[in-house]
Design an enzyme around this catalytic site. Structure first.
Site, PDB file in Angstrom:
ATOM      1  N   TYR A   1      -0.367   7.540  -2.166  1.00 22.95           N
ATOM      2  CA  TYR A   1       0.517   6.507  -1.608  1.00 22.95           C
ATOM      3  C   TYR A   1       1.146   5.683  -2.732  1.00 22.95           C
ATOM      4  O   TYR A   1       0.431   5.140  -3.577  1.00 22.95           O
ATOM      5  CB  TYR A   1      -0.289   5.601  -0.673  1.00 22.95           C
TER       6      TYR A   1
ATOM      7  N   GLU B   1       4.954   7.378  11.018  1.00 23.35           N
ATOM      8  CA  GLU B   1       6.225   6.647  11.007  1.00 23.35           C
ATOM      9  C   GLU B   1       7.364   7.422  10.362  1.00 23.35           C
ATOM     10  O   GLU B   1       8.524   7.150  10.613  1.00 23.35           O
ATOM     11  CB  GLU B   1       6.063   5.271  10.335  1.00 23.35           C
TER      12      GLU B   1
END
Length: 709
Positions: free
Chosen positions: A334, A9
């Site tokens: 993350y 993305e």
């Protein structure tokens, strides 16, 4: 023919991933965020089926005006479809959370049927070669439960946000309301009420400072010895009629008025004798676990002075990859997580580093290591906590090779991670007791026996010079000390502090409101809407914010509250776990919410007609003046009720006039008079230019280099 197509993305990840995936076997493309959105008509969902209605991607050819260098969504989807048609395998590798799962589903849903069969979902918690290669070896199908949970959240936010925003916009000229943002606003308003009704308690203490020398022996090298009054001679108390309090939860004596404290202080003379030295007590201090999103936000805001938005942006860069010594490297895992878990492999790598750099005695006791435990709060998608991808890349390795902001945030994360696996710090605390005229005092001496994890914080920890250390080897019972100073000091309890961005995020997390991906917007959106201002890092709710909160609390108190929002988050988690049907969940909520909105519309419409009058007329057209709000909503002003026909307005803090004075000197280019003006963006700076601006752009030479019109 493309052998393997990898769809992510974020375009910023492409460069990092290309280092790990050979170009002759893999092609990497980016969706540039969400690839399609729900339509705006009818709130974006079908009221019969409670399923989303997606925009027609073939018509989405308009580019983002702020990102004209990027392709339109039409161009992006068209390109992905073409590459997918030419690929043997398609790996959907968006972020490892529900938003990422939904992005992967959208890509899958837009592909031709023959290409859908090629798709597999992969996730990695960090962008390293090992993590990426391992993910490719363990592909899976898209988790539709996660996707439906994201659909439910998106529709729920539309249901609440769109309906409430319309009401607020028509009634208060307020821009928006939302499921979570409005609860955060309620926190701010409730804190203001707590502050307003707070009544301080006053008390006084008698504080004694002793000289640090005793018979030419310096027992306290860094400062004088402060004493705390613990017990008053009963005979003295009775004779002086002292009013004081010595509750069990109070470490010293609190005088209830200044007169009592002063009378007692005046009786203290002569020397203070050591009458007892307690046995030392050992205390252990344990390190914090690795960062979650919320704890990283809190620390970075407090220690670095950043905004929540900045913390999010810099953390995202460190995760996606930055240039380190000419090589694109992803430095952290993350950054959107509420877990404090780390993998066994990473823990082992950290322990090897600690043993090599500091010695095995700096390793945490295996039995005392804080393991990840699930409580009532659901840890979203079983992420790991935030940690460096390579523990051997130390902050010093990056100090001169990356941007300052990137270095500072990485240092926080690296130190916190390594410290979490180090031994406890060990401190000794000894109470030394003094007596003066049968009045008893004490002081405490601290000494660090083993620094443990605190060794890592030496460079960045606060100054600890205020901690008292007494050389007990030079002290014995019977030693006498003269006083340096005796003072009577007033104290009072303080009201609860206003929220900062850090403490608001912490409070929302404690209440199980929001998720790691929304903490940034929860803290900042009320500022952007003009419902609150930040003054010296503290939130101050505006008049508009108070009105918005009052109306929402009055009409939607059953929705805009902590417990409801917590319940909604739990329901979204249950949808993700396939325990609740998302359409039934939305149907039940929407049926009840629509009736609340209908009642509120009737009530708000009645109030809307009652404009707040100023009780004087407009000097231009003689119509009544009313109170209005600026477009952003954060400033109240007086305007004509006949607006837009009459645009008369009054501001309590008008913007300074740009033109300060007209000079006698003429412009050499057009012969009009020169004027002294303020610059547009800095009222403190002035320059001399032509009064005929913008027709003439002459600026006097002394200023020309600095200012351009």
């Amino acid at each position: 023919m493309i052998k393997n197509l990898v769809v992510i993305e974020s375009p910023n990840k492409v460069k990092t991933l290309k280092q790990y995936l050979p170009s002759d076997e893999f092609e990497i493309v980016s969706t540039v965020g969400h690839i399609r959105e729900m339509v705006y008509k009818n709130f974006g969902f079908d009221e019969n089926t409670y399923t989303p209605i997606w925009e027609d991607w073939t018509k989405n050819k308009q580019k983002n005006p702020k990102q004209k260098h990027l392709l339109s969504k039409f161009e992006i989807i068209k390109s992905i479809k073409a590459k997918a048609s030419d690929a043997q395998n398609i790996f959907l590798a968006s972020d490892p959370d529900r938003e990422g799962e939904a992005i992967s589903w959208h890509v899958y849903d837009l592909l031709d049927q023959k290409d859908k069969a090629k798709c597999k979902r992969i996730t990695f918690n960090e962008i390293t070669k090992k993590a990426v290669v391992d993910a490719l070896k363990q592909p899976r199908n898209i988790d539709l439960n996660w996707v439906e949970s994201q659909f439910a959240r998106q529709i729920l936010d539309r249901m609440i946000g769109f309906r409430l925003s319309r009401l607020l916009n028509s009634y208060l000229q307020a821009k928006s309301a939302g499921r979570v943002q409005s609860v955060a606003l309620r926190f701010l308003e409730e804190r203001e009420k707590e502050i307003a009704k707070f009544v301080p308690r006053f008390w006084w203490t008698v504080d004694v400072l002793l000289n640090k020398e005793n018979n030419q022996k310096v027992v306290c090298a860094n400062k004088s010895i402060p004493l705390v009054l613990r017990e008053i001679n009963p005979e003295l108390s009775a004779s002086l009629k002292l009013d004081f309090e010595a509750a069990e939860n109070v470490s010293g004596i609190d005088f209830l008025n200044e007169a009592s404290a002063t009378r007692f202080a005046n009786q203290l003379t002569g020397e203070y004798e050591v009458y007892f030295i307690d046995e030392p007590k050992i205390y252990y201090s344990s390190p914090n676990p690795v960062y979650t999103t919320a704890s990283l936000q809190k620390d970075a805001i407090n220690k670095l002075g950043w905004s929540s938005k900045k913390v999010t942006m810099v953390a995202q860069r460190l995760y996606e990859g930055i240039s380190v010594n000419g090589k694109q490297t992803a430095l952290i895992s993350y950054p959107r997580t509420d877990s404090i878990r780390i993998s066994n492999q990473f823990q082992s790598e950290c322990e090897k580093y600690i043993e090599k750099e500091f010695g095995s005695h700096y390793l945490a006791d295996k039995n005392k290591l804080k393991r990840h435990k699930k409580d009532e709060k659901i840890i979203q998608d079983a992420h790991e906590g935030i940690h460096p991808t390579y523990i051997t890349i130390t902050p010093n390795d990056l100090k001169n090779g990356v941007k300052r902001d990137e270095f500072l945030l990485y240092r926080l994360i690296w130190i916190r991670t390594v410290a979490s696996l180090m031994a406890d710090a060990k401190t000794s605390r000894t109470i030394v007791r003094f007596i003066n005229q049968k009045n008893k005092f004490y002081t405490s001496s601290k000494s660090l026996l083993f620094d443990g994890y605190q060794r890592l914080y030496e460079e960045i920890k606060p100054n600890t010079k205020d901690e008292l250390y007494i050389d007990l080897s030079k002290l014995k019972i019977g030693d006498k000390f003269s006083f340096e100073k005796i003072s009577v000091n007033e104290h009072k309890t303080n009201p609860p502090p206003r929220y900062t961005q850090a403490s608001l995020i912490e409070e929302l997390e404690k209440s199980n409101i929001g998720r790691p991906s929304t903490y940034n917007t929860m803290a900042s959106v009320n500022l952007e809407r003009g419902y609150a201002n930040l003054v010296n890092r503290f939130f101050y709710i505006t008049e508009l914010g108070e009105k918005v909160n009052n109306e929402l609390s009055k009409h939607f108190g059953n929705v805009i509250n902590k417990e409801f929002t917590k319940k909604m988050e739990k329901s979204l988690d249950e949808i993700a776990e396939n325990k609740v049907n998302y359409q039934e969940f939305l149907k039940q909520f929407w049926t009840n919410f629509k009736s609340d909105v209908k009642l509120a519309e009737n009530s708000i419409q009645k109030v809307k007609k009652e404009k707040e009058l100023v009780e004087r007329d407009c000097p231009k057209c003689n119509q009544p003046l009313v109170y209005r709000y600026t477009k952003r909503g954060n400033e109240k002003f007086v305007g004509c009720s006949d607006f837009p026909k009459c645009k008369y307005s009054e501001f309590s803090n008008p913007k300074p006039k740009l033109t300060l004075e007209t000079l006698d000197e003429l412009c050499p280019e057009c012969n009009n008079k020169l004027v002294k003006r303020r610059t547009k963006f800095n009222a403190k700076k002035t320059f001399i230019g032509c009064s005929n601006f913008p027709n003439c752009r002459f600026i006097k030479k002394d200023n020309a280099a600095e200012f351009k019109q």
